[in-house]
Design a protein around this motif. Sequence first.
Motif, PDB file in Angstrom:
ATOM      1  N   VAL A   1      45.190  47.891  -6.153  1.00  0.00           N
ATOM      2  CA  VAL A   1      44.510  46.644  -5.770  1.00  0.00           C
ATOM      3  C   VAL A   1      43.011  46.881  -5.816  1.00  0.00           C
ATOM      4  CG1 VAL A   1      44.104  44.958  -3.938  1.00  0.00           C
ATOM      5  CG2 VAL A   1      46.411  45.859  -4.301  1.00  0.00           C
ATOM      6  N   THR A   2      42.290  45.939  -6.406  1.00  0.00           N
ATOM      7  CA  THR A   2      40.826  45.978  -6.400  1.00  0.00           C
ATOM      8  C   THR A   2      40.308  44.833  -5.557  1.00  0.00           C
ATOM      9  OG1 THR A   2      40.689  46.978  -8.601  1.00  0.00           O
ATOM     10  CG2 THR A   2      38.731  45.831  -7.794  1.00  0.00           C
ATOM     11  N   ASN A   3      39.393  45.137  -4.631  1.00  0.00           N
ATOM     12  CA  ASN A   3      38.779  44.115  -3.792  1.00  0.00           C
ATOM     13  C   ASN A   3      37.306  43.960  -4.151  1.00  0.00           C
ATOM     14  OD1 ASN A   3      41.113  43.642  -2.144  1.00  0.00           O
ATOM     15  ND2 ASN A   3      40.687  45.568  -1.095  1.00  0.00           N
ATOM     16  N   LEU A   4      36.884  42.718  -4.339  1.00  0.00           N
ATOM     17  CA  LEU A   4      35.468  42.407  -4.503  1.00  0.00           C
ATOM     18  C   LEU A   4      35.038  41.604  -3.281  1.00  0.00           C
ATOM     19  CD1 LEU A   4      35.263  41.430  -8.296  1.00  0.00           C
ATOM     20  CD2 LEU A   4      34.868  43.650  -7.222  1.00  0.00           C
ATOM     21  N   ASP A   5      34.068  42.130  -2.547  1.00  0.00           N
ATOM     22  CA  ASP A   5      33.646  41.542  -1.277  1.00  0.00           C
ATOM     23  C   ASP A   5      32.246  40.957  -1.381  1.00  0.00           C
ATOM     24  OD1 ASP A   5      35.169  44.352   0.384  1.00  0.00           O
ATOM     25  OD2 ASP A   5      36.061  42.437  -0.191  1.00  0.00           O
ATOM     26  N   ILE A   6      32.042  39.846  -0.699  1.00  0.00           N
ATOM     27  CA  ILE A   6      30.741  39.160  -0.698  1.00  0.00           C
ATOM     28  C   ILE A   6      30.352  38.855   0.738  1.00  0.00           C
ATOM     29  CG2 ILE A   6      29.393  37.291  -1.737  1.00  0.00           C
ATOM     30  CD1 ILE A   6      31.847  36.701  -3.509  1.00  0.00           C
ATOM     31  N   LEU A   7      29.088  39.040   1.054  1.00  0.00           N
ATOM     32  CA  LEU A   7      28.556  38.666   2.367  1.00  0.00           C
ATOM     33  C   LEU A   7      27.456  37.636   2.149  1.00  0.00           C
ATOM     34  CD1 LEU A   7      28.513  39.195   5.456  1.00  0.00           C
ATOM     35  CD2 LEU A   7      26.675  40.828   5.022  1.00  0.00           C
TER      36      LEU A   7
ATOM     37  N   GLU B   1      26.821  27.678  12.153  1.00  0.00           N
ATOM     38  CA  GLU B   1      25.435  27.516  12.550  1.00  0.00           C
ATOM     39  C   GLU B   1      24.493  28.102  11.489  1.00  0.00           C
ATOM     40  OE1 GLU B   1      24.722  25.849  15.226  1.00  0.00           O
ATOM     41  OE2 GLU B   1      26.808  25.681  15.907  1.00  0.00           O
ATOM     42  N   ASN B   2      23.252  27.682  11.564  1.00  0.00           N
ATOM     43  CA  ASN B   2      22.220  28.232  10.690  1.00  0.00           C
ATOM     44  C   ASN B   2      22.090  29.742  10.922  1.00  0.00           C
ATOM     45  OD1 ASN B   2      20.135  28.247   8.820  1.00  0.00           O
ATOM     46  ND2 ASN B   2      18.568  27.849  10.371  1.00  0.00           N
ATOM     47  N   MET B   3      21.964  30.507   9.817  1.00  0.00           N
ATOM     48  CA  MET B   3      21.830  31.966   9.797  1.00  0.00           C
ATOM     49  C   MET B   3      23.135  32.683  10.144  1.00  0.00           C
ATOM     50  SD  MET B   3      18.837  32.004   8.710  1.00  0.00           S
ATOM     51  CE  MET B   3      18.487  33.755   8.663  1.00  0.00           C
ATOM     52  N   GLN B   4      24.237  31.958  10.245  1.00  0.00           N
ATOM     53  CA  GLN B   4      25.531  32.603  10.444  1.00  0.00           C
ATOM     54  C   GLN B   4      26.021  33.147   9.100  1.00  0.00           C
ATOM     55  OE1 GLN B   4      28.223  30.171  12.675  1.00  0.00           O
ATOM     56  NE2 GLN B   4      29.912  31.645  12.604  1.00  0.00           N
ATOM     57  N   GLU B   5      26.891  34.163   9.140  1.00  0.00           N
ATOM     58  CA  GLU B   5      27.353  34.805   7.917  1.00  0.00           C
ATOM     59  C   GLU B   5      28.797  34.430   7.590  1.00  0.00           C
ATOM     60  OE1 GLU B   5      24.844  38.970   7.730  1.00  0.00           O
ATOM     61  OE2 GLU B   5      26.527  38.832   9.137  1.00  0.00           O
ATOM     62  N   ILE B   6      29.092  34.397   6.290  1.00  0.00           N
ATOM     63  CA  ILE B   6      30.450  34.191   5.788  1.00  0.00           C
ATOM     64  C   ILE B   6      30.810  35.384   4.913  1.00  0.00           C
ATOM     65  CG2 ILE B   6      31.942  32.774   4.328  1.00  0.00           C
ATOM     66  CD1 ILE B   6      30.383  30.346   5.138  1.00  0.00           C
ATOM     67  N   ALA B   7      31.969  35.967   5.150  1.00  0.00           N
ATOM     68  CA  ALA B   7      32.458  37.087   4.345  1.00  0.00           C
ATOM     69  C   ALA B   7      33.600  36.596   3.470  1.00  0.00           C
ATOM     70  CB  ALA B   7      32.927  38.227   5.236  1.00  0.00           C
ATOM     71  N   VAL B   8      33.577  36.994   2.194  1.00  0.00           N
ATOM     72  CA  VAL B   8      34.601  36.571   1.237  1.00  0.00           C
ATOM     73  C   VAL B   8      35.168  37.807   0.548  1.00  0.00           C
ATOM     74  CG1 VAL B   8      35.076  35.241  -0.852  1.00  0.00           C
ATOM     75  CG2 VAL B   8      33.491  34.336   0.859  1.00  0.00           C
ATOM     76  N   ARG B   9      36.476  37.859   0.412  1.00  0.00           N
ATOM     77  CA  ARG B   9      37.138  38.942  -0.328  1.00  0.00           C
ATOM     78  C   ARG B   9      38.044  38.338  -1.404  1.00  0.00           C
ATOM     79  NH1 ARG B   9      39.982  44.297   2.030  1.00  0.00           N
ATOM     80  NH2 ARG B   9      37.808  44.956   1.744  1.00  0.00           N
ATOM     81  N   CYS B  10      37.861  38.823  -2.649  1.00  0.00           N
ATOM     82  CA  CYS B  10      38.744  38.476  -3.759  1.00  0.00           C
ATOM     83  C   CYS B  10      39.552  39.718  -4.115  1.00  0.00           C
ATOM     84  CB  CYS B  10      37.944  38.019  -4.974  1.00  0.00           C
ATOM     85  SG  CYS B  10      36.907  36.555  -4.690  1.00  0.00           S
ATOM     86  N   SER B  11      40.871  39.584  -4.155  1.00  0.00           N
ATOM     87  CA  SER B  11      41.751  40.718  -4.412  1.00  0.00           C
ATOM     88  C   SER B  11      42.485  40.524  -5.735  1.00  0.00           C
ATOM     89  CB  SER B  11      42.759  40.880  -3.272  1.00  0.00           C
ATOM     90  OG  SER B  11      42.088  41.099  -2.044  1.00  0.00           O
ATOM     91  N   TYR B  12      42.597  41.640  -6.500  1.00  0.00           N
ATOM     92  CA  TYR B  12      43.159  41.583  -7.852  1.00  0.00           C
ATOM     93  C   TYR B  12      44.161  42.706  -8.062  1.00  0.00           C
ATOM     94  CZ  TYR B  12      38.784  38.996  -8.488  1.00  0.00           C
ATOM     95  OH  TYR B  12      37.739  38.123  -8.349  1.00  0.00           O
ATOM     96  N   LYS B  13      45.116  42.461  -8.967  1.00  0.00           N
ATOM     97  CA  LYS B  13      45.978  43.498  -9.520  1.00  0.00           C
ATOM     98  C   LYS B  13      45.799  43.490 -11.031  1.00  0.00           C
ATOM     99  CE  LYS B  13      49.546  43.926  -5.984  1.00  0.00           C
ATOM    100  NZ  LYS B  13      51.011  43.926  -5.703  1.00  0.00           N
ATOM    101  N   ASN B  14      45.550  44.671 -11.595  1.00  0.00           N
ATOM    102  CA  ASN B  14      45.213  44.765 -13.012  1.00  0.00           C
ATOM    103  C   ASN B  14      46.235  45.627 -13.763  1.00  0.00           C
ATOM    104  OD1 ASN B  14      44.088  44.942 -15.512  1.00  0.00           O
ATOM    105  ND2 ASN B  14      42.242  46.046 -14.878  1.00  0.00           N
TER     106      ASN B  14
END
Length: 411
Positions: A251-257, A322-335
Amino acid sequence: MRNFDTRASIKYQIFPTRDPYSYKRDDHYVADNIEPKCCWGGELCLKMLILITLLIPVVFIATRHFYPKIKALNEEKLSVTIQNFRPYQNDQYICVSHHLDEDQSYYVTKYSTLDPNAAAHHMLLYACEKPVFEHGKIWRCGHVSPAEDKKRLPIATQCGAGESEVIFAEAMQAGAYELPNNVSFKLGQGTKYKYLTLQIHYATTNKFDKDPNLTDNSGLQLSLAKEATKFNAHTMLIANGGGLISKDDDVTNLDILCKIMAPNEKITMKPFAFRTHAHSLGQVISGYTISTKNKTDWKLIARKSPQLRQTFYPILRDDSIENMQEIAVRCSYKNPTGHNVYIGATKADEMCNLYIMYYTESGSKMWSRCANSWDPYYAWHQLDTLFNHSSHLTPKEVTEVNKHKKNQPTT
């Protein structure tokens, strides 16, 4: 001609029949000076009339607020489509311009797909402050170099100078999406956005190669409310701009903050829908809000496999950001391809996109500043724990994906 004054004095009696609204007239009993009596008795009849009178406004309000589809009775339609176009290369990104009436306000409450050939891999609709070309003009707005363009279509960005925003995204004939009641995308008069650009990605030309007379008229139909809604909607795109899905990893994870920013610190965003987008290797995409007071306090707001219908789904947590709050995103793949795959624009590449639809009380748009590299705090913690082991599909999600794939038409 009937005498309506006389008719009004005729006595009516209610009889039990199969039709509860049937009435039988007693013509032989006419007495202008006798007041008709209610069959249940005068006092009870009066109470019933008062109750019905009180219920009428309640029913009216309920149908207005709890059954949003009723507003369709007062809607108009606006179609934004490409006209008689034949894609002539694989992975073409084609744009067409649509100019709105600057003196008219548009309140978009629903998007419907117009794709009779099922030719579009995905479609994006941009709201633009300035246009690139005149109304109806077609141009290239993708990654292919001019040397590879056999027909030498113009190449340009989706929008001209000024601000722009993606107001809808659809992939692989996902179908219609209707916004919640009292929410719309406002365009035209009183806004910066008086121009639209429809972008269509043609992943393959197979259908057109088989039929030399086939042309495409794909696009979107916008349902418009005649009156302004209480809230103005916006769309935020959180995307990974570059990454590698390894052939060697299970599994490969690509994470974004991302940090949410607004021009006014008092503005908060109210998410109400989300959409995930990846290509064939994408397993699941998840999004979390992170508390400003505790960086380990993560709340799941979005999670969906991109192998399911790629439409907008209701947000998973009814909360404000709220303003200046953070969102975390993870995309997971199988290759399983046997070679590395990169984030890119073609069908052979992959994507990692999370769209969030939201509104703000003031109607102002909010921005996100994203980074693929995480700040030192998260480097000291296990991201898998923070992401709550979200890299794998649950058994229920696997069943849902398999059922969806089984029901897809073969091409």
